[in-house]
Design a protein around this motif. Structure first.
Motif, PDB file in Angstrom:
ATOM      1  N   SER A  97      48.414  37.551   7.281  1.00 61.35           N
ATOM      2  CA  SER A  97      49.360  38.697   6.797  1.00 61.35           C
ATOM      3  C   SER A  97      48.779  40.097   7.515  1.00 61.35           C
ATOM      4  O   SER A  97      47.933  40.117   8.029  1.00 61.35           O
ATOM      5  CB  SER A  97      49.185  38.930   5.022  1.00 61.35           C
ATOM      6  N   TRP A  98      49.844  41.016   7.105  1.00 62.70           N
ATOM      7  CA  TRP A  98      49.572  42.151   7.650  1.00 62.70           C
ATOM      8  C   TRP A  98      48.368  42.934   7.075  1.00 62.70           C
ATOM      9  O   TRP A  98      48.134  42.774   6.008  1.00 62.70           O
ATOM     10  CB  TRP A  98      51.011  43.111   7.546  1.00 62.70           C
ATOM     11  N   VAL A  99      47.760  43.635   8.106  1.00 58.55           N
ATOM     12  CA  VAL A  99      46.849  44.610   7.600  1.00 58.55           C
ATOM     13  C   VAL A  99      47.369  46.235   7.887  1.00 58.55           C
ATOM     14  O   VAL A  99      47.512  46.453   9.169  1.00 58.55           O
ATOM     15  CB  VAL A  99      45.468  44.427   8.299  1.00 58.55           C
ATOM     16  N   ASN A 100      47.259  46.909   7.056  1.00 59.41           N
ATOM     17  CA  ASN A 100      47.832  48.167   7.210  1.00 59.41           C
ATOM     18  C   ASN A 100      46.538  49.021   7.237  1.00 59.41           C
ATOM     19  O   ASN A 100      45.705  48.920   6.762  1.00 59.41           O
ATOM     20  CB  ASN A 100      48.742  48.718   6.033  1.00 59.41           C
ATOM     21  N   THR A 133      40.879  50.356   7.198  1.00 58.73           N
ATOM     22  CA  THR A 133      41.766  49.502   6.617  1.00 58.73           C
ATOM     23  C   THR A 133      42.484  50.326   5.175  1.00 58.73           C
ATOM     24  O   THR A 133      41.523  50.665   4.395  1.00 58.73           O
ATOM     25  CB  THR A 133      41.195  48.253   6.111  1.00 58.73           C
TER      26      THR A 133
END
Length: 188
Positions: free
Chosen positions: A163-166, A186
């Motif tokens: 999944s994405w990590v912003n 993060t």
């Protein structure tokens, strides 16, 4: 709770080593970049290593301050490296030295336990170990020192994720030789 920081020098196309584990693309760092890494290491309370990075670091830094042309920063880096507590994660080696302990079991469980402790930030290095921590959502900060070279393949800094990590940009700095350092935290 301790902060976990993953930072390394890498190529502009995202590799920490070219094919064949070749790190010759980076050449010697500028004095300014080396000092930045020294300051970063001195702020750390614990260093976590995978086997390959441990073997690279432990083959030089225990005596790096005794090299004939060692700079003051290299002397200080070697002393700091020896003094900083370290944990090596490996199932293929059976002995470590220089203020280090070996973990042969579940790396993610041990990193999670270490993060829950009080103490200074922890640095993690080594693509396989950091990749596992990344996939487990344990990395709090990424430090990228991007060198102006393309190698086309090798060991990537980032691992494939589910999944994405912003991220939030917290620092950008340019060093001699065109190296651009960026730090990201993060978003939780």
């Amino acid at each position: 709770m301790r902060k976990l920081i993953y930072g390394m020098n890498l190529t502009l196309d995202g590799y920490i080593a070219a094919a064949g584990d070749d790190i010759g693309w980076s050449g010697p760092p500028s004095h300014e970049l080396f000092q930045w890494w020294l300051d970063h290491e001195q702020a750390s309370g614990l260093s976590l290593y995978g086997r390959k990075l441990w073997e690279t670091m432990s083959s030089y830094w225990p005596t790096g301050d005794q090299q004939p042309n060692a700079t003051p920063a290299e002397i200080e880096f070697a002393r700091n490296w020896r003094d900083t507590p370290k944990v090596v994660f490996s199932s293929t080696i059976d002995r470590v030295d220089w203020n280090t302990r070996l973990v042969t079991g579940d790396a993610i469980a041990e990193i999670t336990r270490l993060k829950a402790e009080d103490g200074g930030p922890m640095n993690i290095g080594g693509a396989t170990l950091a990749g596992a921590a990344m996939r487990a959502g344990l990395i709090d900060e990424y430090v990228i020192a991007a060198h102006p070279v393309l190698v086309g393949g090798g060991t990537p800094f980032f691992t494939p994720l589910d999944s994405w990590v912003n991220l939030n940009l917290v620092e950008t700095r340019t060093f001699p030789g065109g190296v651009v350092l960026t730090r990201y935290e993060t978003r939780r």
